[in-house]
Design a protein around this motif. Structure first.
Motif, PDB file in Angstrom:
ATOM      1  N   ALA A 264       0.876  -1.183   0.000  1.00  8.54           N
ATOM      2  CA  ALA A 264       0.000   0.000   0.000  1.00  8.54           C
ATOM      3  C   ALA A 264       0.911   1.230   0.000  1.00  8.54           C
ATOM      4  N   PRO A 265       0.412   2.370  -0.526  1.00 11.21           N
ATOM      5  CA  PRO A 265       1.290   3.534  -0.731  1.00 11.21           C
ATOM      6  C   PRO A 265       2.078   3.975   0.499  1.00 11.21           C
ATOM      7  N   GLU A 266       1.491   3.858   1.690  1.00  6.06           N
ATOM      8  CA  GLU A 266       2.208   4.359   2.884  1.00  6.06           C
ATOM      9  C   GLU A 266       3.449   3.539   3.204  1.00  6.06           C
ATOM     10  N   LYS A 267       3.629   2.406   2.500  1.00  4.83           N
ATOM     11  CA  LYS A 267       4.760   1.529   2.804  1.00  4.83           C
ATOM     12  C   LYS A 267       5.957   1.743   1.864  1.00  4.83           C
ATOM     13  N   GLY A 268       5.772   2.563   0.820  1.00  7.42           N
ATOM     14  CA  GLY A 268       6.909   3.007   0.005  1.00  7.42           C
ATOM     15  C   GLY A 268       7.708   1.922  -0.704  1.00  7.42           C
ATOM     16  N   LEU A 269       7.020   0.895  -1.189  1.00 11.45           N
ATOM     17  CA  LEU A 269       7.715  -0.203  -1.879  1.00 11.45           C
ATOM     18  C   LEU A 269       8.617   0.285  -3.015  1.00 11.45           C
ATOM     19  N   GLU A 270       8.194   1.373  -3.702  1.00 13.02           N
ATOM     20  CA  GLU A 270       8.938   1.863  -4.867  1.00 13.02           C
ATOM     21  C   GLU A 270      10.385   2.219  -4.527  1.00 13.02           C
TER      22      GLU A 270
ATOM     23  N   PRO B 297       8.807   2.945   4.980  1.00 11.68           N
ATOM     24  CA  PRO B 297       7.517   3.630   5.138  1.00 11.68           C
ATOM     25  C   PRO B 297       7.592   5.132   4.880  1.00 11.68           C
ATOM     26  N   LYS B 298       6.489   5.625   4.334  1.00  8.38           N
ATOM     27  CA  LYS B 298       6.353   7.055   4.013  1.00  8.38           C
ATOM     28  C   LYS B 298       5.576   7.765   5.120  1.00  8.38           C
ATOM     29  N   TRP B 299       4.984   7.003   6.046  1.00  9.71           N
ATOM     30  CA  TRP B 299       4.183   7.603   7.119  1.00  9.71           C
ATOM     31  C   TRP B 299       4.902   7.423   8.441  1.00  9.71           C
ATOM     32  N   ASN B 300       4.312   7.978   9.477  1.00  7.42           N
ATOM     33  CA  ASN B 300       4.877   7.836  10.813  1.00  7.42           C
ATOM     34  C   ASN B 300       4.517   6.444  11.330  1.00  7.42           C
TER      35      ASN B 300
ATOM     36  N   ILE C 250      -3.810  -1.501  -7.572  1.00  4.31           N
ATOM     37  CA  ILE C 250      -3.434  -0.469  -8.548  1.00  4.31           C
ATOM     38  C   ILE C 250      -2.037   0.048  -8.227  1.00  4.31           C
ATOM     39  N   TYR C 251      -1.810   0.299  -6.949  1.00  4.21           N
ATOM     40  CA  TYR C 251      -0.498   0.764  -6.506  1.00  4.21           C
ATOM     41  C   TYR C 251       0.568  -0.303  -6.820  1.00  4.21           C
ATOM     42  N   ALA C 252       0.255  -1.555  -6.517  1.00  2.27           N
ATOM     43  CA  ALA C 252       1.232  -2.643  -6.730  1.00  2.27           C
ATOM     44  C   ALA C 252       1.629  -2.708  -8.192  1.00  2.27           C
ATOM     45  N   SER C 253       0.649  -2.611  -9.071  1.00  4.11           N
ATOM     46  CA  SER C 253       0.992  -2.757 -10.495  1.00  4.11           C
ATOM     47  C   SER C 253       1.711  -1.507 -11.010  1.00  4.11           C
TER      48      SER C 253
ATOM     49  N   VAL D 139      16.291   0.602  -5.219  1.00  6.68           N
ATOM     50  CA  VAL D 139      17.590   0.107  -4.752  1.00  6.68           C
ATOM     51  C   VAL D 139      17.934  -1.204  -5.456  1.00  6.68           C
ATOM     52  N   ALA D 140      16.971  -2.112  -5.530  1.00  9.74           N
ATOM     53  CA  ALA D 140      17.209  -3.412  -6.174  1.00  9.74           C
ATOM     54  C   ALA D 140      17.597  -3.195  -7.637  1.00  9.74           C
ATOM     55  N   ASN D 141      16.873  -2.320  -8.313  1.00  7.52           N
ATOM     56  CA  ASN D 141      17.127  -2.056  -9.727  1.00  7.52           C
ATOM     57  C   ASN D 141      18.534  -1.467  -9.930  1.00  7.52           C
ATOM     58  N   LYS D 142      18.913  -0.542  -9.070  1.00  7.65           N
ATOM     59  CA  LYS D 142      20.250   0.062  -9.169  1.00  7.65           C
ATOM     60  C   LYS D 142      21.347  -0.983  -9.004  1.00  7.65           C
ATOM     61  N   LEU D 143      21.063  -1.977  -8.173  1.00  4.36           N
ATOM     62  CA  LEU D 143      22.071  -3.021  -7.940  1.00  4.36           C
ATOM     63  C   LEU D 143      21.968  -4.152  -8.968  1.00  4.36           C
ATOM     64  N   GLY D 144      20.964  -4.049  -9.828  1.00  3.92           N
ATOM     65  CA  GLY D 144      20.735  -5.109 -10.821  1.00  3.92           C
ATOM     66  C   GLY D 144      20.318  -6.415 -10.160  1.00  3.92           C
ATOM     67  N   GLU D 145      19.577  -6.275  -9.047  1.00  2.24           N
ATOM     68  CA  GLU D 145      19.128  -7.472  -8.324  1.00  2.24           C
ATOM     69  C   GLU D 145      17.609  -7.514  -8.281  1.00  2.24           C
ATOM     70  N   LYS D 146      17.104  -8.659  -7.821  1.00  2.00           N
ATOM     71  CA  LYS D 146      15.661  -8.774  -7.593  1.00  2.00           C
ATOM     72  C   LYS D 146      15.356  -8.356  -6.159  1.00  2.00           C
ATOM     73  N   LEU D 147      14.142  -7.870  -5.950  1.00  2.00           N
ATOM     74  CA  LEU D 147      13.682  -7.577  -4.594  1.00  2.00           C
ATOM     75  C   LEU D 147      12.606  -8.597  -4.248  1.00  2.00           C
ATOM     76  N   ARG D 148      12.834  -9.381  -3.208  1.00  2.00           N
ATOM     77  CA  ARG D 148      11.799 -10.336  -2.789  1.00  2.00           C
ATOM     78  C   ARG D 148      10.790  -9.619  -1.914  1.00  2.00           C
ATOM     79  N   VAL D 149       9.534  -9.698  -2.294  1.00  3.83           N
ATOM     80  CA  VAL D 149       8.472  -8.965  -1.592  1.00  3.83           C
ATOM     81  C   VAL D 149       7.442  -9.939  -1.011  1.00  3.83           C
ATOM     82  N   TRP D 150       7.293  -9.899   0.310  1.00  2.00           N
ATOM     83  CA  TRP D 150       6.272 -10.718   0.970  1.00  2.00           C
ATOM     84  C   TRP D 150       5.208  -9.806   1.540  1.00  2.00           C
ATOM     85  N   GLY D 151       3.937 -10.183   1.393  1.00  2.00           N
ATOM     86  CA  GLY D 151       2.892  -9.399   2.050  1.00  2.00           C
ATOM     87  C   GLY D 151       1.591  -9.407   1.287  1.00  2.00           C
ATOM     88  N   PHE D 152       0.585  -8.954   1.974  1.00  2.00           N
ATOM     89  CA  PHE D 152      -0.764  -8.902   1.444  1.00  2.00           C
ATOM     90  C   PHE D 152      -0.891  -7.684   0.514  1.00  2.00           C
ATOM     91  N   ILE D 153      -1.333  -7.931  -0.723  1.00  2.00           N
ATOM     92  CA  ILE D 153      -1.488  -6.800  -1.658  1.00  2.00           C
ATOM     93  C   ILE D 153      -2.821  -6.116  -1.367  1.00  2.00           C
TER      94      ILE D 153
END
Ligand code: UDP
Length: 358
Positions: free
Chosen positions: A197-203, A265-268, A226-229, A208-222
């Motif tokens: 969700a947007p407040e979690k700042g996945l982007e 996270p983007k929120w407090n 719309i944000y995820a895609s 960081v993963a993209n800059k390193l040319g690596e994959k980012l493993r993401v666990w969690g409930f989507i």
């Protein structure tokens, strides 16, 4: 003590929709039971408690979920739907309240907080978020002036979001250490865990993963498709490796293999359960220096704190993550955030609440 817990009115326990509250509730039940207290839990139908918590009696309520406050406008009014799950849970709580010493509310919503003014039995509230709603903050302020002991917070920074709280009661959080296995692998993947969700700042973690040319493993409930895609499409195909939502045991096995957890996270963020879960597995964490993460991570010892929203700073710390000793991470959790430590703080707090009603 006989304690009745009221769960979150968003998703059943085990669904992931309730976020960190689901795990916090289970950790608390486990800690309270081991201290010899009697615990009953009111939760949405289909809820399950973790293994080992069978001694807690589970009562089900049915109805429509609440809308999460972090996804509404700050000035939104309270909406209580017809056939409200929250009202159902509160009613159940009142039904069994006469057999209890205290009701312990874990839902961040208006109705149970308002009830504090109208009940003879104590109702104590674990506030699980920063200030996300004007109407709730104003209500907390009003109730606080009559019952200053009835609110507890996970972190100081979270409590600071409610400036009228003069001496906040901080209870931290707790984790059942036996459920997390220490892994000493330094060469694993980059990990990210959370509600998508947007407040979690996945982007920012994907950057960081993209800059390193690596994959980012993401666990969690989507939570927000719309944000995820949108995030997925902003980076080369395959940058994000969607691992799904896993139960704690499976999650910790996978998470423990990571060389670092990125927490963005983007929120407090009130606390940040996933940070401590990673640390418990020996995984260092890099997070932005704000909210609960700022109080959990020991900069240079168990991970790093980057300047808020500064992705490049985040990246620079990933490059030196091997300097962190994974044993330090696990040790921090053992010394600061076990279920026993957490439950003892909660019991001390509840005793204070109860004593005011005698
Ligand atoms: N979680 C989980 N399985 C997953 C991903 C996350 O059980 O695959 C849980 C995790 O254990 C944590 C919660 O989701 O307890 C997220 O809590 P956190 O405090 O990090 O954030 P919140 O969602 O409450 O904002």
């Amino acid at each position: 003590m006989r304690i009745v817990l009221i769960s979150t009115p968003i998703g059943f326990l085990g669904s992931g929709k309730g976020g960190g509250v689901e795990l916090t509730l289970n950790s608390l039940v486990s800690g309270l039971l081991s201290l010899g207290h009697s615990v009953e839990v009111i939760a949405p139908r289909n809820s399950k408690l973790h293994k080992g918590n069978e001694k807690a009696k589970l009562h089900f309520a049915e109805g429509e979920d609440q809308i999460s406050w972090q996804h509404q406008n700050y000035n939104s009014p309270v909406i209580i739907p017809d056939n409200s799950l929250l009202a159902g849970m509160v009613e159940k709580g009142l039904d069994i309240a006469n057999q209890a010493d205290v009701l312990l509310n874990m839902s961040y919503d208006w109705l149970p907080i308002w009830m504090t003014l109208n009940l003879e039995i104590p109702i104590a509230h674990i506030i699980s978020m920063g200030s996300e709603s004007l109407v709730i903050s104003n209500l907390i302020s009003k109730v606080y002036s009559r019952h200053p002991n009835n609110f507890a917070f996970h972190s100081k920074t979270q409590a600071n979001d409610y400036p009228f709280i003069k001496e906040p009661i901080i209870i931290g959080n707790g984790f059942k250490l036996n459920n997390y296995i220490f892994q000493d692998s330094m060469n694993g993947p980059l990990g990210w865990v959370g509600r998508v969700a947007p407040e979690k700042g996945l982007e920012d973690a994907a950057y960081v993963a993209n800059k390193l040319g690596e994959k980012l493993r993401v666990w969690g409930f989507i939570e927000d498709e719309i944000y995820a895609s949108k995030v997925e499409k902003s980076f080369p195909k395959g940058t994000i490796d969607w691992m799904g939502f896993l139960a704690t045991d499976d999650l910790q096995k996978e998470l423990g293999k990571c060389r670092v957890l990125l927490n963005t996270p983007k929120w407090n963020e009130a606390y940040g359960n996933v940070i401590v879960e990673a640390l418990a597995c020996g995984v260092p964490v890099i997070a932005y220096k704000r909210g609960g993460p700022n109080e959990i991570i020991q900069h240079g010892q168990t991970g790093y704190l980057a300047d808020p929203d500064d992705k490049k700073d985040l990246l620079s710390y990933v490059k030196i993550i091997e300097k962190i000793k994974r044993k330090n991470c696990r040790e921090w959790v053992e010394n600061n955030a076990s279920t026993d430590i957490f439950a003892n703080k909660v019991v001390k707090w509840l005793n204070k609440v109860i004593s005011e009603y005698k």
